[in-house]
Write a protein that holds these residues in place. Structure first.
Motif, PDB file in Angstrom:
ATOM      1  N   ILE A   1       0.940   5.086   0.228  1.00 31.60           N
ATOM      2  CA  ILE A   1       0.036   6.156   0.652  1.00 31.60           C
ATOM      3  C   ILE A   1       0.747   7.497   0.665  1.00 31.60           C
TER       4      ILE A   1
ATOM      5  N   ILE B   1      -1.634  -1.208  -4.059  1.00 30.34           N
ATOM      6  CA  ILE B   1      -2.778  -0.313  -3.892  1.00 30.34           C
ATOM      7  C   ILE B   1      -2.182   1.082  -3.740  1.00 30.34           C
TER       8      ILE B   1
ATOM      9  N   LEU C   1       0.861  -1.172   0.000  1.00 29.79           N
ATOM     10  CA  LEU C   1       0.000   0.000   0.000  1.00 29.79           C
ATOM     11  C   LEU C   1       0.901   1.226   0.000  1.00 29.79           C
TER      12      LEU C   1
ATOM     13  N   LEU D   1     -12.105  -3.845  -0.391  1.00 33.98           N
ATOM     14  CA  LEU D   1     -11.459  -3.568  -1.676  1.00 33.98           C
ATOM     15  C   LEU D   1     -10.737  -4.797  -2.221  1.00 33.98           C
TER      16      LEU D   1
ATOM     17  N   ASP E   1      -2.629   5.350  -3.299  1.00 39.77           N
ATOM     18  CA  ASP E   1      -3.435   6.447  -2.795  1.00 39.77           C
ATOM     19  C   ASP E   1      -3.545   7.510  -3.899  1.00 39.77           C
TER      20      ASP E   1
ATOM     21  N   GLN F   1     -12.049  -0.981   5.029  1.00 34.28           N
ATOM     22  CA  GLN F   1     -12.160  -0.563   3.630  1.00 34.28           C
ATOM     23  C   GLN F   1     -11.241  -1.415   2.747  1.00 34.28           C
ATOM     24  N   LEU F   2     -10.030  -1.670   3.221  1.00 36.18           N
ATOM     25  CA  LEU F   2      -9.082  -2.479   2.441  1.00 36.18           C
ATOM     26  C   LEU F   2      -9.557  -3.925   2.312  1.00 36.18           C
TER      27      LEU F   2
ATOM     28  N   ASP G   1      -7.712   2.550   6.980  1.00 39.29           N
ATOM     29  CA  ASP G   1      -8.986   1.888   7.256  1.00 39.29           C
ATOM     30  C   ASP G   1      -8.899   0.442   6.758  1.00 39.29           C
TER      31      ASP G   1
ATOM     32  N   ILE H   1      -7.094   3.831  -3.462  1.00 34.36           N
ATOM     33  CA  ILE H   1      -7.902   4.296  -2.341  1.00 34.36           C
ATOM     34  C   ILE H   1      -8.028   5.803  -2.445  1.00 34.36           C
ATOM     35  N   ARG H   2      -9.044   6.342  -1.794  1.00 32.47           N
ATOM     36  CA  ARG H   2      -9.399   7.759  -1.772  1.00 32.47           C
ATOM     37  C   ARG H   2      -9.816   8.199  -3.119  1.00 32.47           C
TER      38      ARG H   2
END
Length: 148
Positions: free
Chosen positions: A58, A108, A56, A73, A110, A69-70, A66, A147-148
């Motif tokens: 970010i 993943i 991830l 996803l 951001d 949420q992950l 979160d 994400i976001r």
């Protein structure tokens, strides 16, 4: 480091490897050291799930991750940050030096990283930082989700 540089050069990527004397351990330390917005720092977190490991990437001003949420996803039942020894086994690097460029892990990203022309993250080696465009980073890794 030579492999990373050769790979980036081969891909024709605009990047810079910045050497520094002190270890940078947090997004705030990186922002202070480089004189950049904290959001330009790009920590790479290694996640352990019941379906393997993921990375991830970010923005340094992300805040709290979160995990629910992950889980949704990634469609997994369990997810947590990998332990330091797992991070080293999976990436070959210690926490704090994990490279942004992870060829073998699904990534993943951001979306907030795209606010900036360049982001700063790990190279896989202590006391060095990779400065790279978020769009180029996305092209170089196996990005599977945002994400976001």
């Amino acid at each position: 480091m030579d492999k990373l540089i050769a790979f980036l050069d081969q891909q024709g990527i605009d990047y810079e490897i910045i050497e520094h004397r002190q270890q940078i351990n947090t997004a705030q330390e990186g922002a202070d050291y480089f004189g950049i917005h904290i959001g330009q720092t790009a920590p790479t977190l290694i996640l352990k799930t019941d379906n393997g490991f993921f990375a991830l990437i970010i923005s340094g001003d992300f805040g709290r991750v979160d995990f629910e949420q992950l889980k949704a996803l990634l469609q997994v039942q369990q997810i947590k940050l990998a332990k330091p020894q797992e991070v080293e086994a999976v990436t070959g690097s210690k926490i704090g030096s994990v490279s942004l460029i992870q060829h073998h892990l699904p990534i993943i990203m951001d979306r907030e990283l795209y606010r900036f022309d360049y982001v700063y993250g790990g190279t896989g080696f202590p006391n060095t930082t990779l400065k790279i465009r978020p769009n180029d980073l996305e092209k170089l890794v196996k990005t599977i989700a945002f994400i976001r």
